[in-house]
Motif scaffolding. Structure first.
Motif, PDB file in Angstrom:
ATOM      1  N   LEU A  14     124.040   5.530  23.909  1.00 51.21           N
ATOM      2  CA  LEU A  14     122.962   5.207  24.647  1.00 51.21           C
ATOM      3  C   LEU A  14     122.053   6.637  25.012  1.00 51.21           C
ATOM      4  CD1 LEU A  14     123.292   1.926  26.213  1.00 51.21           C
ATOM      5  CD2 LEU A  14     122.483   2.246  23.965  1.00 51.21           C
ATOM      6  N   LEU A  15     122.889   7.538  25.724  1.00 52.08           N
ATOM      7  CA  LEU A  15     122.237   8.794  25.915  1.00 52.08           C
ATOM      8  C   LEU A  15     121.974   9.666  24.935  1.00 52.08           C
ATOM      9  CD1 LEU A  15     124.295   9.359  29.455  1.00 52.08           C
ATOM     10  CD2 LEU A  15     121.833   8.675  29.234  1.00 52.08           C
ATOM     11  N   PHE A  16     122.701   9.801  23.917  1.00 53.44           N
ATOM     12  CA  PHE A  16     122.591  10.695  22.925  1.00 53.44           C
ATOM     13  C   PHE A  16     121.284  10.070  21.989  1.00 53.44           C
ATOM     14  CE2 PHE A  16     124.179  11.477  18.323  1.00 53.44           C
ATOM     15  CZ  PHE A  16     123.587  13.150  18.368  1.00 53.44           C
ATOM     16  N   GLY A  17     121.237   8.624  21.985  1.00 51.24           N
ATOM     17  CA  GLY A  17     120.218   8.146  21.121  1.00 51.24           C
ATOM     18  C   GLY A  17     119.001   8.503  21.884  1.00 51.24           C
ATOM     19  N   LEU A  18     118.865   8.071  23.119  1.00 51.83           N
ATOM     20  CA  LEU A  18     117.632   8.663  23.953  1.00 51.83           C
ATOM     21  C   LEU A  18     117.211  10.003  23.769  1.00 51.83           C
ATOM     22  CD1 LEU A  18     118.176   6.491  27.354  1.00 51.83           C
ATOM     23  CD2 LEU A  18     116.597   5.930  25.128  1.00 51.83           C
ATOM     24  N   ALA A  19     118.105  10.923  23.927  1.00 49.16           N
ATOM     25  CA  ALA A  19     118.048  12.363  23.886  1.00 49.16           C
ATOM     26  C   ALA A  19     117.149  12.824  22.501  1.00 49.16           C
ATOM     27  CB  ALA A  19     119.453  13.175  24.045  1.00 49.16           C
ATOM     28  N   LEU A  20     117.903  12.191  21.549  1.00 46.10           N
ATOM     29  CA  LEU A  20     117.332  12.313  20.064  1.00 46.10           C
ATOM     30  C   LEU A  20     116.052  11.933  20.111  1.00 46.10           C
ATOM     31  CD1 LEU A  20     120.504  11.567  17.968  1.00 46.10           C
ATOM     32  CD2 LEU A  20     119.330  13.796  17.975  1.00 46.10           C
ATOM     33  N   ALA A  22     113.770  11.641  22.533  1.00 42.57           N
ATOM     34  CA  ALA A  22     113.070  12.426  23.205  1.00 42.57           C
ATOM     35  C   ALA A  22     112.799  13.809  22.578  1.00 42.57           C
ATOM     36  CB  ALA A  22     113.409  12.865  24.669  1.00 42.57           C
ATOM     37  N   SER A  23     113.810  14.246  21.700  1.00 41.98           N
ATOM     38  CA  SER A  23     113.586  15.286  21.209  1.00 41.98           C
ATOM     39  C   SER A  23     112.520  15.495  20.046  1.00 41.98           C
ATOM     40  CB  SER A  23     114.840  15.833  20.244  1.00 41.98           C
ATOM     41  OG  SER A  23     115.125  15.298  19.273  1.00 41.98           O
ATOM     42  N   GLU A  24     112.335  14.266  19.286  1.00 35.97           N
ATOM     43  CA  GLU A  24     111.087  14.139  18.532  1.00 35.97           C
ATOM     44  C   GLU A  24     109.733  14.512  18.869  1.00 35.97           C
ATOM     45  OE1 GLU A  24     109.947  13.886  14.698  1.00 35.97           O
ATOM     46  OE2 GLU A  24     112.062  13.179  15.252  1.00 35.97           O
ATOM     47  N   LEU A  30     109.991  13.791  12.426  1.00 36.86           N
ATOM     48  CA  LEU A  30     110.151  12.562  12.177  1.00 36.86           C
ATOM     49  C   LEU A  30     111.664  12.335  11.428  1.00 36.86           C
ATOM     50  CD1 LEU A  30     108.362   9.918  12.813  1.00 36.86           C
ATOM     51  CD2 LEU A  30     108.027   9.678  10.629  1.00 36.86           C
ATOM     52  N   ILE A  31     112.436  12.878  11.902  1.00 38.69           N
ATOM     53  CA  ILE A  31     113.955  12.806  11.614  1.00 38.69           C
ATOM     54  C   ILE A  31     114.831  12.568  12.581  1.00 38.69           C
ATOM     55  CG2 ILE A  31     115.809  14.099  10.442  1.00 38.69           C
ATOM     56  CD1 ILE A  31     113.893  15.469   8.506  1.00 38.69           C
ATOM     57  N   ALA A  32     114.632  13.343  13.760  1.00 41.01           N
ATOM     58  CA  ALA A  32     115.564  12.865  14.807  1.00 41.01           C
ATOM     59  C   ALA A  32     115.368  11.434  15.520  1.00 41.01           C
ATOM     60  CB  ALA A  32     115.519  13.900  15.917  1.00 41.01           C
ATOM     61  N   ALA A  33     114.155  10.980  15.316  1.00 41.67           N
ATOM     62  CA  ALA A  33     114.112   9.529  15.663  1.00 41.67           C
ATOM     63  C   ALA A  33     114.986   8.783  15.039  1.00 41.67           C
ATOM     64  CB  ALA A  33     112.551   9.363  15.644  1.00 41.67           C
ATOM     65  N   PHE A  34     115.161   8.855  13.647  1.00 39.85           N
ATOM     66  CA  PHE A  34     115.752   7.821  13.000  1.00 39.85           C
ATOM     67  C   PHE A  34     117.448   7.967  13.379  1.00 39.85           C
ATOM     68  CE2 PHE A  34     112.299   8.206  10.722  1.00 39.85           C
ATOM     69  CZ  PHE A  34     111.681   7.084  10.517  1.00 39.85           C
ATOM     70  N   PHE A  35     117.820   9.144  13.753  1.00 39.93           N
ATOM     71  CA  PHE A  35     119.283   9.612  14.257  1.00 39.93           C
ATOM     72  C   PHE A  35     119.449   8.808  15.627  1.00 39.93           C
ATOM     73  CE2 PHE A  35     119.151  12.282  10.840  1.00 39.93           C
ATOM     74  CZ  PHE A  35     120.304  12.338  10.151  1.00 39.93           C
ATOM     75  N   GLY A  36     118.442   8.966  16.462  1.00 44.49           N
ATOM     76  CA  GLY A  36     118.131   7.961  17.713  1.00 44.49           C
ATOM     77  C   GLY A  36     118.348   6.803  17.538  1.00 44.49           C
ATOM     78  N   ILE A  37     117.615   6.194  16.704  1.00 42.75           N
ATOM     79  CA  ILE A  37     117.883   4.964  16.375  1.00 42.75           C
ATOM     80  C   ILE A  37     119.302   4.077  16.024  1.00 42.75           C
ATOM     81  CG2 ILE A  37     117.258   3.066  14.724  1.00 42.75           C
ATOM     82  CD1 ILE A  37     114.277   4.162  14.684  1.00 42.75           C
ATOM     83  N   GLY A  38     119.838   5.056  15.152  1.00 48.93           N
ATOM     84  CA  GLY A  38     121.331   5.014  14.678  1.00 48.93           C
ATOM     85  C   GLY A  38     122.190   5.210  15.908  1.00 48.93           C
ATOM     86  N   ALA A  39     121.883   6.023  16.893  1.00 51.17           N
ATOM     87  CA  ALA A  39     122.877   6.062  18.091  1.00 51.17           C
ATOM     88  C   ALA A  39     122.634   4.948  19.013  1.00 51.17           C
ATOM     89  CB  ALA A  39     122.615   7.533  18.714  1.00 51.17           C
ATOM     90  N   LEU A  40     121.448   4.537  19.065  1.00 53.94           N
ATOM     91  CA  LEU A  40     121.222   3.360  20.100  1.00 53.94           C
ATOM     92  C   LEU A  40     121.842   1.970  19.412  1.00 53.94           C
ATOM     93  CD1 LEU A  40     117.528   3.930  21.001  1.00 53.94           C
ATOM     94  CD2 LEU A  40     119.352   4.191  22.489  1.00 53.94           C
ATOM     95  N   ALA A  41     121.787   1.927  18.170  1.00 47.77           N
ATOM     96  CA  ALA A  41     122.464   0.809  17.550  1.00 47.77           C
ATOM     97  C   ALA A  41     123.941   0.822  17.866  1.00 47.77           C
ATOM     98  CB  ALA A  41     121.953   0.733  16.061  1.00 47.77           C
ATOM     99  N   VAL A  42     124.591   1.969  17.575  1.00 46.31           N
ATOM    100  CA  VAL A  42     126.016   2.055  17.938  1.00 46.31           C
ATOM    101  C   VAL A  42     126.130   1.876  19.551  1.00 46.31           C
ATOM    102  CG1 VAL A  42     127.878   3.619  17.822  1.00 46.31           C
ATOM    103  CG2 VAL A  42     126.404   3.506  16.014  1.00 46.31           C
ATOM    104  N   GLY A  43     125.336   2.433  20.190  1.00 45.34           N
ATOM    105  CA  GLY A  43     125.770   2.099  21.775  1.00 45.34           C
ATOM    106  C   GLY A  43     125.337   0.769  22.005  1.00 45.34           C
ATOM    107  N   LEU A  44     124.744  -0.066  21.436  1.00 49.35           N
ATOM    108  CA  LEU A  44     124.413  -1.612  21.897  1.00 49.35           C
ATOM    109  C   LEU A  44     125.584  -2.446  21.237  1.00 49.35           C
ATOM    110  CD1 LEU A  44     120.680  -2.140  21.418  1.00 49.35           C
ATOM    111  CD2 LEU A  44     121.747  -2.043  23.264  1.00 49.35           C
ATOM    112  N   LEU A  45     126.029  -1.992  19.895  1.00 49.30           N
ATOM    113  CA  LEU A  45     127.376  -2.703  19.440  1.00 49.30           C
ATOM    114  C   LEU A  45     128.424  -2.284  20.286  1.00 49.30           C
ATOM    115  CD1 LEU A  45     126.744  -2.265  15.508  1.00 49.30           C
ATOM    116  CD2 LEU A  45     126.551  -4.145  16.805  1.00 49.30           C
TER     117      LEU A  45
END
Length: 153
Positions: A14-20, A22-24, A30-45
């Motif tokens: 979740l923190l990694f996703g939020l950092a990605l 924010a880095s956008e 418009l690339i880091a945001a999609f990796f942030g979405i992936g990290a948030l999805a893994v964090g929620l799962l």
């Protein structure tokens, strides 16, 4: 033990996703945001207990990120950056002035006068001798100066 729990835990993702995400803002592309979405999805799962091992978390992160990147980037890019391709080849009458009917407010002196367009007074120029009360058509514009010509009845 604490370090391995943090890396495998939902908080890291979740923190990694939020950092990605924010880095956008600092490095737009418009690339880091999609990796942030992936990290948030893994964090929620991981938070929900669906995923537990770090190997599965990394695989899901890669899969979610790539699907988001290739599946959604085109749509988000068009939405965030617009669809205008080249201003030089685009229609330069972006305000919709050309062809508009205007009312002459003041007699044209030396080719210059005032007209009324959409309820606003505009500076105008014309090679025709226009009189107050007549109507004219906009044929071109240079910034805020309209070029008008006598309207044929």
């Amino acid at each position: 033990m604490l370090e391995s729990t943090f890396i495998n835990g939902y908080a890291f993702w979740l923190l990694f996703g939020l950092a990605l995400l924010a880095s956008e803002f600092f490095f737009p592309g418009l690339i880091a945001a999609f990796f942030g979405i992936g990290a948030l999805a893994v964090g929620l799962l991981t938070l929900l207990g669906v995923v537990e091992t770090s190997a599965v978390q990394v695989i899901l992160f890669a899969a979610f990120s790539l699907v988001a990147l290739f599946g959604l980037r085109r749509h988000f890019k068009r939405w965030l950056q617009g669809s205008e391709e080249d201003l030089a080849s685009a229609d330069q009458d972006d305000a919709g002035f050309i062809g508009a009917r205007v009312e002459v407010l003041t007699d044209f002196s030396d080719g210059f006068g005032d007209v009324l367009l959409n309820g606003a007074k505009w500076d105008a120029e014309s090679s025709d001798a226009l009189r107050a009360g007549e109507h004219a058509r906009v044929v071109d514009h240079r910034g805020i100066v309209l070029k008008v010509t006598r309207q044929q009845s």
